[in-house]
Design a protein around this motif. Structure first.
Motif, short mmCIF file in Angstrom:
data_model
loop_
_atom_site.label_atom_id
_atom_site.label_comp_id
_atom_site.label_asym_id
_atom_site.label_seq_id
_atom_site.Cartn_x
_atom_site.Cartn_y
_atom_site.Cartn_z
N ASP A 25 -3.27 7.95 -19.06
CA ASP A 25 -2.42 6.76 -18.93
C ASP A 25 -2.89 5.90 -17.76
N ARG A 26 -3.60 4.83 -18.07
CA ARG A 26 -4.18 3.96 -17.03
C ARG A 26 -3.09 3.26 -16.23
N TYR A 27 -2.00 2.92 -16.88
CA TYR A 27 -0.90 2.26 -16.17
C TYR A 27 -0.39 3.14 -15.03
N LEU A 28 -0.18 4.42 -15.32
CA LEU A 28 0.30 5.33 -14.28
C LEU A 28 -0.74 5.51 -13.19
N GLN A 29 -2.01 5.60 -13.57
CA GLN A 29 -3.06 5.71 -12.55
C GLN A 29 -3.00 4.54 -11.57
N LEU A 30 -2.87 3.34 -12.09
CA LEU A 30 -2.84 2.16 -11.23
C LEU A 30 -1.56 2.11 -10.41
N ALA A 31 -0.43 2.52 -11.01
CA ALA A 31 0.83 2.51 -10.27
C ALA A 31 0.80 3.49 -9.10
N TYR A 32 0.27 4.68 -9.33
CA TYR A 32 0.19 5.67 -8.26
C TYR A 32 -0.85 5.28 -7.22
N THR A 33 -1.91 4.61 -7.65
CA THR A 33 -2.89 4.10 -6.68
C THR A 33 -2.23 3.10 -5.75
N GLN A 34 -1.42 2.21 -6.31
CA GLN A 34 -0.72 1.23 -5.48
C GLN A 34 0.27 1.91 -4.54
N MET A 35 0.93 2.95 -5.01
CA MET A 35 1.86 3.71 -4.17
C MET A 35 1.13 4.30 -2.97
N LEU A 36 -0.02 4.90 -3.23
CA LEU A 36 -0.80 5.51 -2.15
C LEU A 36 -1.31 4.45 -1.18
N GLN A 37 -1.82 3.35 -1.70
CA GLN A 37 -2.35 2.30 -0.84
C GLN A 37 -1.26 1.71 0.04
N THR A 38 -0.09 1.52 -0.53
CA THR A 38 1.04 0.98 0.25
C THR A 38 1.42 1.93 1.38
N ALA A 39 1.43 3.23 1.09
CA ALA A 39 1.76 4.22 2.12
C ALA A 39 0.72 4.23 3.23
N LEU A 40 -0.55 4.11 2.87
CA LEU A 40 -1.62 4.09 3.87
C LEU A 40 -1.54 2.83 4.73
N GLU A 41 -1.24 1.69 4.12
CA GLU A 41 -1.13 0.44 4.89
C GLU A 41 0.05 0.49 5.84
N ALA A 42 1.14 1.11 5.41
CA ALA A 42 2.30 1.23 6.29
C ALA A 42 1.99 2.09 7.51
N GLU A 43 1.14 3.08 7.35
CA GLU A 43 0.80 3.98 8.45
C GLU A 43 -0.34 3.47 9.31
N HIS A 44 -1.37 2.89 8.68
CA HIS A 44 -2.60 2.54 9.39
C HIS A 44 -2.83 1.03 9.54
N GLY A 45 -1.94 0.23 8.98
CA GLY A 45 -2.20 -1.21 8.99
C GLY A 45 -3.24 -1.54 7.92
N GLU A 46 -4.16 -2.39 8.25
CA GLU A 46 -5.18 -2.77 7.27
C GLU A 46 -6.06 -1.56 6.93
N ILE A 47 -6.33 -1.39 5.66
CA ILE A 47 -7.24 -0.33 5.23
C ILE A 47 -8.41 -0.94 4.48
N THR A 48 -9.49 -0.18 4.38
CA THR A 48 -10.69 -0.66 3.70
C THR A 48 -10.91 0.17 2.44
N PRO A 49 -10.71 -0.45 1.25
CA PRO A 49 -10.94 0.30 0.01
C PRO A 49 -12.40 0.21 -0.45
#
Length: 352
Positions: A25-49
């Motif tokens: 399910d590509r939709y879920l993959q992208l949704a969980y990717t966004q969840m992880l990225q949001t959590a990382l940005e909240a902790e570290h500020g700007e991140i580099t993907p």
């Protein structure tokens, strides 16, 4: 870090150093990717993907990116799509990782197992794959991150999701009956459902309610639904209605013979697979998920599969395929062949 079960509901946070998103399910993959990225940005500020295609990337290149430091020292998110292809790379990727003989892990998988046992604190590795072979890597990742299944939910869960999603994201409401009809019509894949919800919300207008009539009006019948109109008659196990329906479809509705033939072959394929799996002890729910059977089709196909032997179904499936090939070659009367084949299928299935 506390251990996380691979089957637990996903809770992705900034402490995770390695995350696996496995499933089609590509939709879920992208949704969980966004969840992880949001959590990382909240902790570290700007991140580099950084993104890699696992089908073409070198394992060493991915690992070098994880271990190297950027000029700005931002936290890295390294994403690998088709990660199963990357891990299955057969060639040796490092001199210190010899091939371990037949049946052992590939050199690439060994390298990523080693990385997961001691990951970088300045980077998060995200592996995404439609298919996945569990192994030692999963156990190591569970200690430092999470493993999330990305599979389409069952009909009930998908319908419940539609109700919540519509209210939250599309400025409309959808009746539970309409949500179930939508899922039965196009399947439980969340990406497709979200697209249809957006179209339906636009159709009814802001704040309005989506009804079953709106679904019937806006969401067309899929090829599978057209086929089900034929298959549902066959599954009744009565030849007379089958002949009547076939003639109606071919002579009155002018349905193409190719569609009708495909419907018969598709039904035999599903019955054969279901009969085999049920006799091997597979749970009915798992068989239904494997064959993508929803709603009425789930009940009737599984019921028929319990009463017909796999060998009998295999023989009729082979006969149907051969008849289709002869028809496409211009040999014989295809409509007559199709009628005889459909009667054989109906005769084989116990009357409902």
């Amino acid at each position: 870090m506390a251990r996380r079960s691979p089957d637990a509901p996903p809770t992705l946070d900034a402490t995770m150093r390695v995350v696996i998103l496995r499933g089609p399910d590509r939709y879920l993959q992208l949704a969980y990717t966004q969840m992880l990225q949001t959590a990382l940005e909240a902790e570290h500020g700007e991140i580099t993907p950084f993104s890699f295609d696992g089908a073409t990337a070198e394992p060493a290149a991915v690992l070098d990116e994880l271990r190297s430091y950027g000029l700005l020292q931002t936290h890295k998110l390294v994403i690998v799509d088709a990660a199963d292809a990357l891990l299955a790379a057969p060639k040796a990727v490092a001199a210190e990782t010899p091939r371990k003989g037949r049946g052992g892990p590939t050199p690439a998988r060994t390298l990523f197992e080693r990385y997961a046992s001691d990951p970088m604190e300045s980077a998060t590795l995200l592996l995404r794959a439609a298919t996945w072979r569990p192994g030692k890597l999963d156990k190591l990742v569970a200690k430092v991150g999470s493993i999330v299944k990305c599979e389409a939910p069952d009909v009930r869960t998908a319908a419940t999701w539609c109700v919540a999603r519509c209210a939250k994201e599309h400025d409309a409401t959808i009746q539970p009956d309409a949500a179930r009809l939508l899922v039965e019509r196009i399947g439980p894949e969340l990406g497709r459902l979200d697209t249809e919800l957006a179209k339906l919300a636009s159709f009814v207008g802001p704040g309005a309610e989506i009804t079953p009539d709106a679904i019937r009006s806006m969401v067309g019948l899929t090829r599978e639904e057209q086929a089900w109109a034929i298959q549902s008659i066959l599954l009744r196990g009565s030849p007379a209605p089958v002949v009547t329906k076939l003639r109606e479809l071919l002579e009155v509705s002018r349905q193409p013979e190719a569609l009708v033939t495909w419907a018969v072959i598709d039904l035999l394929r599903k019955l054969h697979t279901a009969a085999q799996l049920l006799r091997q002890g597979e749970a009915p729910a798992e068989v239904a998920r494997t064959l993508k059977l929803w709603g009425e089709a789930r009940t009737t196909v599984l019921s028929a599969a319990r009463h017909v032997e796999p060998d009998q179904l295999a023989g009729l499936l082979l006969k149907a395929i051969r008849a289709d090939l002869r028809s496409k070659s211009g040999v014989g009367r295809s409509s007559r062949t199709l009628e005889v084949l459909a009667i054989e299928v109906a005769d084989m299935i116990p009357a409902a």
